[in-house]
Design a protein around this motif. Structure first.
Motif, PDB file in Angstrom:
ATOM      1  N   ASP A  97     -11.847 -21.423 -39.100  1.00 11.64           N
ATOM      2  CA  ASP A  97     -11.769 -20.085 -39.696  1.00 11.64           C
ATOM      3  C   ASP A  97     -10.368 -19.731 -40.182  1.00 11.64           C
ATOM      4  OD1 ASP A  97     -14.384 -19.814 -39.284  1.00 11.64           O
ATOM      5  OD2 ASP A  97     -14.220 -18.571 -37.472  1.00 11.64           O
ATOM      6  N   ASP A  98      -9.364 -19.901 -39.274  1.00  8.70           N
ATOM      7  CA  ASP A  98      -7.992 -19.552 -39.638  1.00  8.70           C
ATOM      8  C   ASP A  98      -7.479 -20.406 -40.789  1.00  8.70           C
ATOM      9  OD1 ASP A  98      -7.989 -17.643 -37.741  1.00  8.70           O
ATOM     10  OD2 ASP A  98      -6.936 -18.838 -36.210  1.00  8.70           O
ATOM     11  N   ILE A  99      -7.809 -21.691 -40.684  1.00 11.66           N
ATOM     12  CA  ILE A  99      -7.353 -22.625 -41.718  1.00 11.66           C
ATOM     13  C   ILE A  99      -7.938 -22.243 -43.074  1.00 11.66           C
ATOM     14  CG2 ILE A  99      -7.410 -25.040 -42.475  1.00 11.66           C
ATOM     15  CD1 ILE A  99      -7.505 -25.738 -39.430  1.00 11.66           C
ATOM     16  N   GLU A 100      -9.226 -21.921 -43.050  1.00 10.39           N
ATOM     17  CA  GLU A 100      -9.885 -21.556 -44.305  1.00 10.39           C
ATOM     18  C   GLU A 100      -9.269 -20.295 -44.890  1.00 10.39           C
ATOM     19  OE1 GLU A 100     -14.033 -21.362 -43.602  1.00 10.39           O
ATOM     20  OE2 GLU A 100     -14.289 -23.534 -43.576  1.00 10.39           O
ATOM     21  N   PHE A 101      -8.913 -19.349 -43.996  1.00 11.07           N
ATOM     22  CA  PHE A 101      -8.307 -18.103 -44.468  1.00 11.07           C
ATOM     23  C   PHE A 101      -6.969 -18.389 -45.143  1.00 11.07           C
ATOM     24  CE2 PHE A 101      -5.388 -14.541 -43.693  1.00 11.07           C
ATOM     25  CZ  PHE A 101      -6.039 -13.543 -44.397  1.00 11.07           C
ATOM     26  N   ILE A 102      -6.149 -19.206 -44.471  1.00 11.32           N
ATOM     27  CA  ILE A 102      -4.836 -19.558 -45.031  1.00 11.32           C
ATOM     28  C   ILE A 102      -4.996 -20.294 -46.355  1.00 11.32           C
ATOM     29  CG2 ILE A 102      -2.743 -20.930 -44.640  1.00 11.32           C
ATOM     30  CD1 ILE A 102      -3.196 -20.359 -41.599  1.00 11.32           C
ATOM     31  N   ASP A 103      -5.957 -21.202 -46.380  1.00 10.84           N
ATOM     32  CA  ASP A 103      -6.201 -21.985 -47.593  1.00 10.84           C
ATOM     33  C   ASP A 103      -6.585 -21.092 -48.763  1.00 10.84           C
ATOM     34  OD1 ASP A 103      -5.508 -24.318 -46.497  1.00 10.84           O
ATOM     35  OD2 ASP A 103      -7.543 -25.075 -46.173  1.00 10.84           O
ATOM     36  N   ILE A 104      -7.464 -20.105 -48.459  1.00 10.55           N
ATOM     37  CA  ILE A 104      -7.923 -19.217 -49.535  1.00 10.55           C
ATOM     38  C   ILE A 104      -6.758 -18.416 -50.109  1.00 10.55           C
ATOM     39  CG2 ILE A 104      -9.305 -17.142 -50.017  1.00 10.55           C
ATOM     40  CD1 ILE A 104     -11.375 -18.330 -47.978  1.00 10.55           C
ATOM     41  N   GLU A 105      -5.913 -17.884 -49.180  1.00 13.90           N
ATOM     42  CA  GLU A 105      -4.761 -17.098 -49.635  1.00 13.90           C
ATOM     43  C   GLU A 105      -3.803 -17.958 -50.480  1.00 13.90           C
ATOM     44  OE1 GLU A 105      -1.372 -14.172 -47.700  1.00 13.90           O
ATOM     45  OE2 GLU A 105      -2.335 -15.712 -46.482  1.00 13.90           O
ATOM     46  N   LYS A 106      -3.560 -19.132 -50.011  1.00 13.23           N
ATOM     47  CA  LYS A 106      -2.656 -20.039 -50.740  1.00 13.23           C
ATOM     48  C   LYS A 106      -3.259 -20.440 -52.080  1.00 13.23           C
ATOM     49  CE  LYS A 106       0.230 -24.074 -50.074  1.00 13.23           C
ATOM     50  NZ  LYS A 106       0.605 -25.171 -49.193  1.00 13.23           N
ATOM     51  N   LYS A 107      -4.553 -20.688 -52.035  1.00 11.36           N
ATOM     52  CA  LYS A 107      -5.240 -21.083 -53.275  1.00 11.36           C
ATOM     53  C   LYS A 107      -5.153 -19.980 -54.317  1.00 11.36           C
ATOM     54  CE  LYS A 107      -8.531 -24.486 -51.524  1.00 11.36           C
ATOM     55  NZ  LYS A 107      -9.938 -24.714 -51.125  1.00 11.36           N
ATOM     56  N   GLU A 108      -5.250 -18.748 -53.841  1.00 10.80           N
ATOM     57  CA  GLU A 108      -5.166 -17.621 -54.785  1.00 10.80           C
ATOM     58  C   GLU A 108      -3.792 -17.571 -55.441  1.00 10.80           C
ATOM     59  OE1 GLU A 108      -6.197 -14.116 -52.613  1.00 10.80           O
ATOM     60  OE2 GLU A 108      -8.360 -14.446 -52.826  1.00 10.80           O
ATOM     61  N   ARG A 109      -2.774 -17.747 -54.606  1.00  5.57           N
ATOM     62  CA  ARG A 109      -1.407 -17.716 -55.137  1.00  5.57           C
ATOM     63  C   ARG A 109      -1.189 -18.851 -56.145  1.00  5.57           C
ATOM     64  NH1 ARG A 109       0.883 -16.906 -49.791  1.00  5.57           N
ATOM     65  NH2 ARG A 109       1.911 -18.921 -49.966  1.00  5.57           N
ATOM     66  N   ILE A 110      -1.676 -19.997 -55.781  1.00  2.38           N
ATOM     67  CA  ILE A 110      -1.508 -21.162 -56.663  1.00  2.38           C
ATOM     68  C   ILE A 110      -2.259 -20.966 -57.979  1.00  2.38           C
ATOM     69  CG2 ILE A 110      -2.137 -23.612 -56.884  1.00  2.38           C
ATOM     70  CD1 ILE A 110      -1.273 -23.877 -53.911  1.00  2.38           C
ATOM     71  N   GLN A 111      -3.437 -20.350 -57.856  1.00  2.00           N
ATOM     72  CA  GLN A 111      -4.223 -20.091 -59.074  1.00  2.00           C
ATOM     73  C   GLN A 111      -3.484 -19.135 -60.014  1.00  2.00           C
ATOM     74  OE1 GLN A 111      -7.039 -21.827 -59.848  1.00  2.00           O
ATOM     75  NE2 GLN A 111      -6.631 -20.849 -61.848  1.00  2.00           N
ATOM     76  N   ILE A 112      -2.812 -18.111 -59.404  1.00  2.00           N
ATOM     77  CA  ILE A 112      -2.014 -17.169 -60.226  1.00  2.00           C
ATOM     78  C   ILE A 112      -0.894 -17.936 -60.952  1.00  2.00           C
ATOM     79  CG2 ILE A 112      -0.349 -15.259 -60.079  1.00  2.00           C
ATOM     80  CD1 ILE A 112      -2.121 -14.111 -57.781  1.00  2.00           C
ATOM     81  N   ILE A 113      -0.216 -18.793 -60.207  1.00  2.00           N
ATOM     82  CA  ILE A 113       0.890 -19.567 -60.818  1.00  2.00           C
ATOM     83  C   ILE A 113       0.354 -20.465 -61.944  1.00  2.00           C
ATOM     84  CG2 ILE A 113       2.705 -21.266 -60.367  1.00  2.00           C
ATOM     85  CD1 ILE A 113       2.811 -20.185 -57.465  1.00  2.00           C
ATOM     86  N   ARG A 114      -0.795 -21.078 -61.701  1.00  2.00           N
ATOM     87  CA  ARG A 114      -1.409 -21.942 -62.728  1.00  2.00           C
ATOM     88  C   ARG A 114      -1.684 -21.164 -64.006  1.00  2.00           C
ATOM     89  NH1 ARG A 114      -5.810 -25.175 -59.174  1.00  2.00           N
ATOM     90  NH2 ARG A 114      -4.407 -26.733 -58.301  1.00  2.00           N
ATOM     91  N   ASN A 115      -2.252 -19.995 -63.784  1.00  2.00           N
ATOM     92  CA  ASN A 115      -2.553 -19.167 -64.959  1.00  2.00           C
ATOM     93  C   ASN A 115      -1.281 -18.832 -65.732  1.00  2.00           C
ATOM     94  OD1 ASN A 115      -5.243 -19.184 -64.231  1.00  2.00           O
ATOM     95  ND2 ASN A 115      -5.152 -17.204 -63.162  1.00  2.00           N
ATOM     96  N   CYS A 116      -0.225 -18.554 -64.967  1.00  3.20           N
ATOM     97  CA  CYS A 116       1.052 -18.216 -65.610  1.00  3.20           C
ATOM     98  C   CYS A 116       1.625 -19.420 -66.356  1.00  3.20           C
ATOM     99  CB  CYS A 116       2.052 -17.719 -64.560  1.00  3.20           C
ATOM    100  SG  CYS A 116       1.583 -16.130 -63.855  1.00  3.20           S
ATOM    101  N   ILE A 117       1.497 -20.582 -65.754  1.00  4.02           N
ATOM    102  CA  ILE A 117       1.979 -21.817 -66.421  1.00  4.02           C
ATOM    103  C   ILE A 117       1.259 -21.992 -67.751  1.00  4.02           C
ATOM    104  CG2 ILE A 117       2.023 -24.330 -66.258  1.00  4.02           C
ATOM    105  CD1 ILE A 117       2.475 -23.998 -63.219  1.00  4.02           C
ATOM    106  N   ASN A 118      -0.043 -21.756 -67.715  1.00  5.97           N
ATOM    107  CA  ASN A 118      -0.814 -21.915 -68.952  1.00  5.97           C
ATOM    108  C   ASN A 118      -0.443 -20.866 -70.006  1.00  5.97           C
ATOM    109  OD1 ASN A 118      -2.216 -24.185 -68.086  1.00  5.97           O
ATOM    110  ND2 ASN A 118      -3.772 -22.938 -67.045  1.00  5.97           N
ATOM    111  N   GLU A 119       0.047 -19.695 -69.513  1.00  3.67           N
ATOM    112  CA  GLU A 119       0.460 -18.650 -70.469  1.00  3.67           C
ATOM    113  C   GLU A 119       1.786 -18.972 -71.142  1.00  3.67           C
ATOM    114  OE1 GLU A 119       0.440 -14.622 -68.954  1.00  3.67           O
ATOM    115  OE2 GLU A 119      -1.432 -14.985 -67.867  1.00  3.67           O
ATOM    116  N   LEU A 120       2.530 -19.871 -70.543  1.00  4.95           N
ATOM    117  CA  LEU A 120       3.867 -20.192 -71.080  1.00  4.95           C
ATOM    118  C   LEU A 120       3.819 -20.786 -72.488  1.00  4.95           C
ATOM    119  CD1 LEU A 120       5.710 -21.853 -68.042  1.00  4.95           C
ATOM    120  CD2 LEU A 120       6.259 -19.672 -69.106  1.00  4.95           C
ATOM    121  N   GLY A 121       2.758 -21.445 -72.741  1.00  9.06           N
ATOM    122  CA  GLY A 121       2.713 -22.196 -74.011  1.00  9.06           C
ATOM    123  C   GLY A 121       2.988 -23.670 -73.755  1.00  9.06           C
ATOM    124  N   GLU A 122       2.571 -24.487 -74.676  1.00  7.21           N
ATOM    125  CA  GLU A 122       2.590 -25.939 -74.475  1.00  7.21           C
ATOM    126  C   GLU A 122       4.006 -26.503 -74.309  1.00  7.21           C
ATOM    127  OE1 GLU A 122      -0.122 -27.444 -73.818  1.00  7.21           O
ATOM    128  OE2 GLU A 122       0.790 -29.427 -73.602  1.00  7.21           O
TER     129      GLU A 122
END
Lengths: 179, 301
Positions: A97-122
């Motif tokens: 349970d705890d691990i999954e919670f931490i993973d989800i939070e981290k995954k969300e942060r990483i997903q935000i960063i990914r989206n931002c990377i893609n917004e940067l342009g090629e």
């Protein structure tokens, strides 16, 4: 294609050399995982990760092959699969349970960063990936992306990184960032 | 440079791997007490890790797009094609080899058959040894003709002794057929060789002609009351009158500028054979040089 040629092409950033290796040793490497309690998908994933590890090491230029490339990749596959088996074993014995919670939070942060990377342009994306992953020097990046000189590449990289930081910070909520 | 700028530079240096050990230790120590620096450190760590992860995903996507099944199917197809090619080549080689063996065997059979036929034919040339009359001479040589590999003696020929010669009428007719095998194809090339090209009497310049090789002289021997040791020769048919069975004889045929000439070799003598419709006595060759030449021809035959 000989091993030395493959290595030279990878150092130059020729991704088709990676394709060549992938096709050449696919059966051999995936068999290692499949015959050791792995699925076809796991085997493919491990093999791809191993090839990328090899790519990273070769790109940094400090790789000295004392064996065939296939032997080297095979040993990486073996280590990665052992780690994966250990991780799976650990997951089955620990509270999830705890691990999954931490993973989800981290995954969300990483997903935000990914989206931002893609917004940067090629171009910005390429500069940052070449610098932080492929380990290319500024002169190599300048040459690869067609900049006039190293300073231009350096300035471009600084601006791209700063912009990414700003984009990510803008998207993080205070609570997300502080946690 | 402010403290913030200083530690920001240290953070950049840390993620670029350019910090010395002492700088790295100083940064870590600072982070234990500086919450903002620690937060910035974690933030940068996530960003750089995600940049790296993005690049990994990009490379993995590239590898995922490679159709391994197609590649290995092609590889297998090549293997199958290569195997099929090898099998086909092997089969063709085996077929060709067997075919050659059969051809060879057939040729061997044919050759053996020819040898057998020759043996049979040669056997037919043997003059059967029957009890001879007291005044008949012993057979010394087989009856042969120049350039004729086989001589067939008719089955119904009979040995006639001198007593039979004394009989008033023709009693026996013996037929000796001389067969020359068909000319092989190569002789088409010598079509242009004419009899005129040969030098009369000079055996060294004698050349075979197509006509010559196709010639077949039919020889008959006749015991006749009136004619003994005579002959007539017309239209390729030679009739010998007298007892020619006890001692082998030989017809020698030579080409010359004036045409074909025939000689009878009988009991170590040579006799002229000319074209004639009438029955005439056999006349011995008296020209010594011609006799010598005929002997050479006979010996070299």
């Amino acid at each position: 294609m000989k091993d030395s040629e493959v290595l030279a092409r990878i150092k130059e950033g020729d991704e088709s050399a990676l394709d060549f290796l992938y096709k050449k040793y696919y059966r051999m490497m995936t068999k290692l995982v499949i015959t050791n309690s792995g699925t076809e998908d796991e085997a493919r994933d491990i093999y791809q990760d191993a090839l990328i590890v090899f790519w990273e090491k070769a790109k940094k230029g400090n790789l000295v092959l004392t064996s065939k490339i296939s032997t080297f990749i095979y040993s990486i596959c073996l280590n990665l699969w052992r780690k994966e088996l250990e991780r799976k074993s650990r997951l089955s014995s620990e509270e999830k349970d705890d691990i999954e919670f931490i993973d989800i939070e981290k995954k969300e942060r990483i997903q935000i960063i990914r989206n931002c990377i893609n917004e940067l342009g090629e171009t910005c994306k390429r500069i940052l990936m070449y610098y932080y992953f492929d380990g290319l020097s500024m002169s190599d990046i300048a040459e690869k992306l067609g900049y006039a000189n190293t300073d231009t590449a350096k300035t471009k990289k600084y601006k791209c990184k700063k912009r990414l930081d700003e984009l990510v910070k803008a998207k993080y909520t205070e609570s997300d960032f502080m946690d | 440079m402010t403290d913030n700028q200083k530690y920001q530079n240290l953070l950049d240096g840390f993620f670029e791997g350019t910090l010395s050990t002492s700088e790295e230790t100083a940064l870590m120590k600072r982070m234990e007490t500086d919450v903002d620096l620690k937060s910035e450190f974690d933030f940068q760590k996530d960003i750089i890790a995600t940049i790296r992860e993005t690049r990994k995903l990009e490379l993995k996507n590239r590898l995922d797009n490679i159709d391994i099944k197609w590649y290995h199917n092609i590889s297998n197809t090549w293997k199958v094609a290569a195997t099929a090619t090898i099998i086909t080549v092997a089969a063709l080689t085996a077929y060709y080899f067997i075919d050659m063996q059969e051809t060879l065997n057939t040729r061997i059979d044919l050759a053996q058959s020819e040898i057998l036929n020759k043996a049979i034919e040669t056997k037919t040339t043997d003059i059967p040894k029957k009890p001879l009359a007291s005044n008949t001479e012993e057979i010394k040589e087989p009856i042969v003709e120049r350039r004729t590999p086989a001589i067939r003696v008719s089955e119904d020929s009979e040995i006639v002794n001198n007593d039979a010669v004394t009989q008033p009428a023709i009693e026996t007719e013996q037929t000796v057929e001389v067969f020359v095998p068909d000319v092989i194809e190569e002789f088409e090339e010598v079509d242009n060789i004419k009899l005129e090209d040969a030098t009369s009497g000079d055996i060294n310049t004698m050349t075979p002609s197509r006509e010559d090789l196709h010639s077949s002289v039919e020889i008959n021997t006749v015991l006749h009351k009136k004619y003994n040791f005579h002959y007539n020769f017309s239209h390729g048919r030679l009739t010998l009158y007298g007892n020619f069975e006890d001692v082998p004889y030989e017809i020698i045929e030579i080409n010359s500028a004036s045409g074909k000439r025939f000689y009878l070799n009988y009991k170590d003598n040579f006799y002229n054979i000319i074209n004639t419709n009438t029955i005439i006595p056999l006349e011995p060759v008296t020209n010594e040089s011609l006799i010598n030449e005929l002997k050479i021809v006979k010996e070299n035959k």
